[in-house]
Design an enzyme around this catalytic site. Structure first.
Site, PDB file in Angstrom:
ATOM      1  CB  VAL A 169      -3.062   2.612  -8.322  1.00 52.97           C
ATOM      2  CG1 VAL A 169      -3.759   3.843  -8.784  1.00 52.97           C
ATOM      3  CG2 VAL A 169      -1.605   2.566  -8.242  1.00 52.97           C
ATOM      4  CE  LYS A 180       2.867   4.429  -5.367  1.00 54.17           C
ATOM      5  NZ  LYS A 180       1.383   5.300  -5.585  1.00 54.17           N
ATOM      6  CB  THR A 181       1.807   0.375  -0.391  1.00 51.49           C
ATOM      7  OG1 THR A 181       2.231   1.586  -0.565  1.00 51.49           O
ATOM      8  CG2 THR A 181       2.456  -0.265   1.070  1.00 51.49           C
ATOM      9  CB  VAL A 182      -1.265  -3.807  -1.899  1.00 47.83           C
ATOM     10  CG1 VAL A 182      -1.796  -5.164  -1.814  1.00 47.83           C
ATOM     11  CG2 VAL A 182      -2.008  -2.945  -0.985  1.00 47.83           C
ATOM     12  CE  LYS A 231       6.390   6.084  -0.438  1.00 45.19           C
ATOM     13  NZ  LYS A 231       5.212   5.747  -1.363  1.00 45.19           N
ATOM     14  CB  THR A 253       4.090  12.637   1.039  1.00 45.46           C
ATOM     15  OG1 THR A 253       3.231  11.840   0.333  1.00 45.46           O
ATOM     16  CG2 THR A 253       5.240  13.004   0.227  1.00 45.46           C
ATOM     17  CG  ASP A 313       3.500   3.787   1.489  1.00 45.29           C
ATOM     18  OD1 ASP A 313       2.567   3.940   2.440  1.00 45.29           O
ATOM     19  OD2 ASP A 313       3.579   4.184   0.177  1.00 45.29           O
ATOM     20  CD  GLU A 328       4.723   2.295  -2.353  1.00 43.33           C
ATOM     21  OE1 GLU A 328       5.109   1.538  -1.485  1.00 43.33           O
ATOM     22  OE2 GLU A 328       3.743   3.079  -2.564  1.00 43.33           O
ATOM     23  N   GLY A 376      -3.470  -3.764  -9.353  1.00 45.39           N
ATOM     24  CA  GLY A 376      -3.356  -3.455  -7.846  1.00 45.39           C
ATOM     25  C   GLY A 376      -4.505  -4.107  -7.347  1.00 45.39           C
TER      26      GLY A 376
HETATM   27  N1  LIG Z   1      -5.285  -5.694  -3.517  1.00 46.77           N
HETATM   28  C1  LIG Z   1      -5.849  -4.789  -2.566  1.00 46.77           C
HETATM   29  N2  LIG Z   1      -6.417  -5.473  -1.563  1.00 46.77           N
HETATM   30  C2  LIG Z   1      -6.735  -4.874  -0.388  1.00 46.77           C
HETATM   31  N3  LIG Z   1      -6.528  -3.679  -0.059  1.00 46.77           N
HETATM   32  C3  LIG Z   1      -5.769  -2.884  -1.351  1.00 46.77           C
HETATM   33  C4  LIG Z   1      -5.642  -3.555  -2.368  1.00 46.77           C
HETATM   34  N4  LIG Z   1      -5.000  -2.577  -3.298  1.00 46.77           N
HETATM   35  C5  LIG Z   1      -5.217  -1.335  -2.734  1.00 46.77           C
HETATM   36  N5  LIG Z   1      -5.639  -1.634  -1.442  1.00 46.77           N
HETATM   37  C6  LIG Z   1      -5.920  -0.753  -0.272  1.00 46.77           C
HETATM   38  O1  LIG Z   1      -6.411   0.605  -1.062  1.00 46.77           O
HETATM   39  C7  LIG Z   1      -5.446   1.789  -0.394  1.00 46.77           C
HETATM   40  C8  LIG Z   1      -4.466   2.129  -1.441  1.00 46.77           C
HETATM   41  O2  LIG Z   1      -3.407   0.789  -1.543  1.00 46.77           O
HETATM   42  P1  LIG Z   1      -1.849   1.440  -1.551  1.00 46.77           P
HETATM   43  O3  LIG Z   1      -1.237   0.181  -1.884  1.00 46.77           O
HETATM   44  O4  LIG Z   1      -1.651   1.899  -0.208  1.00 46.77           O
HETATM   45  O5  LIG Z   1      -1.777   2.214  -2.671  1.00 46.77           O
HETATM   46  P2  LIG Z   1      -0.415   3.398  -3.208  1.00 46.77           P
HETATM   47  O6  LIG Z   1       0.777   2.869  -2.592  1.00 46.77           O
HETATM   48  O7  LIG Z   1      -0.614   3.253  -4.766  1.00 46.77           O
HETATM   49  O8  LIG Z   1      -0.872   4.801  -2.798  1.00 46.77           O
HETATM   50  C9  LIG Z   1      -4.958   1.183   0.786  1.00 46.77           C
HETATM   51  O9  LIG Z   1      -5.706   1.164   1.817  1.00 46.77           O
HETATM   52  C10 LIG Z   1      -5.018  -0.295   0.497  1.00 46.77           C
HETATM   53  O10 LIG Z   1      -4.994  -1.124   1.694  1.00 46.77           O
HETATM   54 MG   LIG Z   2       2.212   3.605  -1.108  1.00 48.16          MG
END
Ligand SMILES: Nc1ncnc2c1ncn2[C@@H]1O[C@H](COP(=O)(O)OP(=O)(O)O)[C@@H](O)[C@H]1O
Ligand SMILES: [Mg+2]
Length: 251
Positions: free
Chosen positions: A16, A18-20, A40, A44, A53, A117, A183
């Protein structure tokens, strides 16, 4: 209202943003002159030596700002599964909530903001006792850390239910929800996305503290995007009321 020193970042689901979002908050906070750590606890789906992450956070934040971040990972399991199952199948030990709390406390000692995270959503299990990120946050609070939760939510249809479920699970555990960040805010928002700007804070019982544009991760100037997409409480200059008046649906 300003972000407490320890923020556990959870989501309404996996993938969703979270990392971004963690990267954006880290970037904005470093730009504001804060000493920032990103933790982190359970990674996984990543083999030994592969970027996890925290490495993605560093990549997004980019040089030279990323050089000022402290990055930490506690346990890692190669399969892309819930941490308890991934741990069992890898034969590696489960993560103990006390280990996350101790690492957060150590980092909080010499940082102004510690971002933790989680994996997946709030109630994803980390061990065979069914302990979750919520237990890690509770363990941190038991150590006296002012830990709160930041919820990353999707923008569109379905997000109000998962946001409410998460808020209710937090409230049941006595854990404070600091706010919600969308997100990935779509380039062409639909009716549900726009209505959710008003409905998300109601469902969460907490303020909306930002909306990252869906191409934030690919943006040339991530630092500027971070500042523009996060509220002052998260060290940016995003204005919820202004954003809502630009995007919100009538009625
Ligand atoms: N605002 C954003 N802009 C660009 N890419 C995004 C955005 N939000 C999510 N993504 C993409 O979607 C995927 C999941 O995002 P991520 O932050 O890794 O989610 P989570 O940490 O919640 O699993 C990744 O490939 C990420 O690059
Ligand atoms: Mg993540």
């Amino acid at each position: 209202m300003i972000a407490p020193p320890v923020l556990f970042v959870t989501g309404t689901g996996t993938e969703v943003g979270k990392t971004v979002t963690t990267a954006a908050v880290a970037s904005a906070a470093v730009q504001a002159g804060l000493r920032v750590a990103v933790l982190k606890p359970g990674q996984t789906g990543v083999a030994p030596g592969e970027p996890g992450d925290v490495d993605e956070v560093a990549r997004l934040v980019g040089a030279p700002l990323a050089g000022r971040l402290t990055l930490r990972e506690l346990v890692r399991y190669p399969e892309p599964l819930a941490p308890d199952t991934a741990a069992r199948r890898s034969g590696r030990p489960y993560l103990d909530p006390a280990d996350t709390a101790a690492a957060a406390a150590e980092l909080a000692h010499d940082h102004d903001l510690v971002l933790v995270e989680g994996a997946g959503g709030l109630l994803v299990r980390y061990d065979d006792e069914g302990r979750t990120l919520a237990d890690q946050a509770l363990a941190a609070r038991d150590l006296g850390l002012p830990a709160q939760l930041l919820l990353v939510a999707t923008a569109g249809l379905g997000t109000l239910n998962t946001t409410s479920l998460t808020a209710e699970a937090l409230a049941a555990r006595g854990l404070p929800l600091f706010g919600v960040v969308i997100g990935a805010w779509p380039g062409s928002p639909g009716l549900a996305d726009r209505c959710n700007l008003a409905d998300l804070p109601r469902s969460a019982g907490a303020p909306l503290l930002g909306a990252l544009p869906e191409r934030a991760a690919a943006a040339g100037d991530f630092a500027a995007v971070a500042r523009a997409s996060l509220a002052p409480a998260l060290h940016g200059r995003w204005d919820a009321a202004e954003f809502a008046s630009t995007h919100q649906a009538a009625g």
